[in-house]
Scaffold this motif. Structure first.
Motif, PDB file in Angstrom:
ATOM      1  N   UNK A  81       0.816  -1.210   0.000  1.00  0.00           N
ATOM      2  CA  UNK A  81       0.000   0.000   0.000  1.00  0.00           C
ATOM      3  C   UNK A  81       0.849   1.259   0.000  1.00  0.00           C
ATOM      4  N   UNK A  82       1.900   1.289   0.834  1.00  0.00           N
ATOM      5  CA  UNK A  82       2.755   2.472   0.911  1.00  0.00           C
ATOM      6  C   UNK A  82       3.499   2.700  -0.406  1.00  0.00           C
ATOM      7  N   UNK A  83       3.979   1.612  -0.992  1.00  0.00           N
ATOM      8  CA  UNK A  83       4.682   1.742  -2.266  1.00  0.00           C
ATOM      9  C   UNK A  83       3.762   2.237  -3.368  1.00  0.00           C
ATOM     10  N   UNK A  84       2.549   1.696  -3.384  1.00  0.00           N
ATOM     11  CA  UNK A  84       1.570   2.117  -4.386  1.00  0.00           C
ATOM     12  C   UNK A  84       1.214   3.586  -4.201  1.00  0.00           C
ATOM     13  N   UNK A  85       1.053   3.996  -2.945  1.00  0.00           N
ATOM     14  CA  UNK A  85       0.711   5.389  -2.673  1.00  0.00           C
ATOM     15  C   UNK A  85       1.835   6.320  -3.115  1.00  0.00           C
ATOM     16  N   UNK A  86       3.080   5.911  -2.879  1.00  0.00           N
ATOM     17  CA  UNK A  86       4.227   6.732  -3.272  1.00  0.00           C
ATOM     18  C   UNK A  86       4.273   6.917  -4.787  1.00  0.00           C
ATOM     19  N   UNK A  87       4.004   5.828  -5.528  1.00  0.00           N
ATOM     20  CA  UNK A  87       4.008   5.915  -6.987  1.00  0.00           C
ATOM     21  C   UNK A  87       2.881   6.822  -7.486  1.00  0.00           C
ATOM     22  N   UNK A  88       1.701   6.679  -6.899  1.00  0.00           N
ATOM     23  CA  UNK A  88       0.562   7.511  -7.298  1.00  0.00           C
ATOM     24  C   UNK A  88       0.833   8.984  -7.015  1.00  0.00           C
ATOM     25  N   UNK A  89       1.463   9.246  -5.870  1.00  0.00           N
ATOM     26  CA  UNK A  89       1.748  10.627  -5.504  1.00  0.00           C
ATOM     27  C   UNK A  89       2.795  11.263  -6.412  1.00  0.00           C
ATOM     28  N   UNK A  90       3.711  10.456  -6.925  1.00  0.00           N
ATOM     29  CA  UNK A  90       4.686  10.991  -7.888  1.00  0.00           C
ATOM     30  C   UNK A  90       3.964  11.497  -9.139  1.00  0.00           C
ATOM     31  N   UNK A  91       2.999  10.705  -9.599  1.00  0.00           N
ATOM     32  CA  UNK A  91       2.223  11.116 -10.765  1.00  0.00           C
ATOM     33  C   UNK A  91       1.444  12.392 -10.473  1.00  0.00           C
ATOM     34  N   UNK A  92       0.751  12.402  -9.337  1.00  0.00           N
ATOM     35  CA  UNK A  92      -0.062  13.561  -8.979  1.00  0.00           C
ATOM     36  C   UNK A  92       0.796  14.789  -8.710  1.00  0.00           C
ATOM     37  N   UNK A  93       1.951  14.585  -8.059  1.00  0.00           N
ATOM     38  CA  UNK A  93       2.842  15.711  -7.762  1.00  0.00           C
ATOM     39  C   UNK A  93       3.373  16.326  -9.052  1.00  0.00           C
ATOM     40  N   UNK A  94       3.774  15.466  -9.989  1.00  0.00           N
ATOM     41  CA  UNK A  94       4.259  15.973 -11.266  1.00  0.00           C
ATOM     42  C   UNK A  94       3.200  16.783 -11.990  1.00  0.00           C
TER      43      UNK A  94
END
Length: 292
Positions: A81-94
């Protein structure tokens, strides 16, 4: 003063609690932004907008670089879950960083600059697709890797050529490209210091280009093994080769600076070259010690 000011302005958008808590961000493009800011300061038609233009460019670059951190390779270590959230946040942050530049420029009535930067982003994405395609097919060589890297770093900044006047308009593309090439080479030297980031590095593509058939097969079959890659990097003296390339590129960059015909501007830009000079100096010192 310049770096601190632009960093402070950008941090208003970059230091988001959700992003900071759950994912990491790429390094701020300090060198290229300072280069842009300093040269714009000497352009009568753009000096009044130097802070805004430097800020929005830094946000677009951070958006692109943050998207590059997204790892699309399946990994059990990142499937939680944490890894998935980190990847999703990279997309959203960009996406978030990129969207800020539209808002800031539209507020300032800089519609043409929105078009220029948007076109640059499209071109950068096209370059990335070409690069990734060649890497996947193992059809990339070390020179191309370096060329692509410099293109990707300089892409946004070449958009400002039209803001320059006279001599600066002619020299700006060469100045940005030389500076970006030095940044790529310095980045590659830092990868050697961190043996876990050697995969898809200049050194690997150099080995694929110049290495023996046995060594090339070793890289293909064991490219995820940092110990094997580290041994290969030492065998092919990758650090020495990168150091020589950085020395050459730094000399070329300094030659471009001397053509600016402004002692004041040259003095202001000189600190931006210091990291390259220091790296080549350290490289020469290390090489001499090894010979001794």
């Amino acid at each position: 003063m310049t770096r601190l000011r632009i960093n402070q302005m950008a941090n208003k958008y970059l230091n988001h609690d959700m992003i900071s808590l759950h994912t990491e961000l790429p390094e701020f493009p300090d060198g290229r932004i300072s280069l842009l800011y300093t040269v714009l300061s000497h352009q009568p038609g753009a000096a009044s907008q130097k802070e805004l233009l430097s800020l929005v460019t830094s946000l677009v670059q951070m958006g692109l670089d943050t998207h590059d951190l997204v790892d699309n390779k399946p990994s059990s270590a990142k499937s939680g879950l944490l890894g998935m959230r980190a990847q999703q946040l990279k997309v959203l942050a960009g996406d978030y960083f990129s969207s800020r530049f539209y808002h800031l420029l539209s507020q300032a009535g800089q519609i043409d600059m929105i078009r220029h930067l948007s076109e640059a982003v499209c071109n950068i994405n096209r370059i990335k697709m070409n690069l990734y395609g060649k890497m996947k097919q193992m059809k990339l060589n070390a020179d191309e890797y370096l060329h692509y890297g410099a293109e990707l770093k300089s892409g946004l900044f070449l958009s400002f050529t039209g803001f320059m006047s006279g001599l600066y308009e002619r020299l700006w593309p060469e100045l940005v490209e030389r500076f970006s090439r030095c940044e790529v080479l310095l980045q590659e030297l830092h990868k050697i210091e961190n043996s876990n980031s050697l995969n898809d590095s200049w050194g690997v593509w150099h080995i694929m280009q110049e290495g023996t058939e046995e060594d090339r097969q070793t890289v293909v079959n064991h490219g995820e093994d940092s110990n094997i890659l580290n041994n290969m990097v030492k065998k092919y003296e990758i650090a020495d080769k990168l150091g020589s390339l950085l020395q050459q590129s730094t000399d070329q960059l300094q030659a471009v600076l001397q053509r600016l015909q402004s002692d004041k501007l040259i003095r202001e830009l000189q600190p931006l070259i210091e990291p390259f000079l220091q790296a080549t100096g350290q490289h020469r010192t290390t090489a001499l010690k090894e010979l001794g």
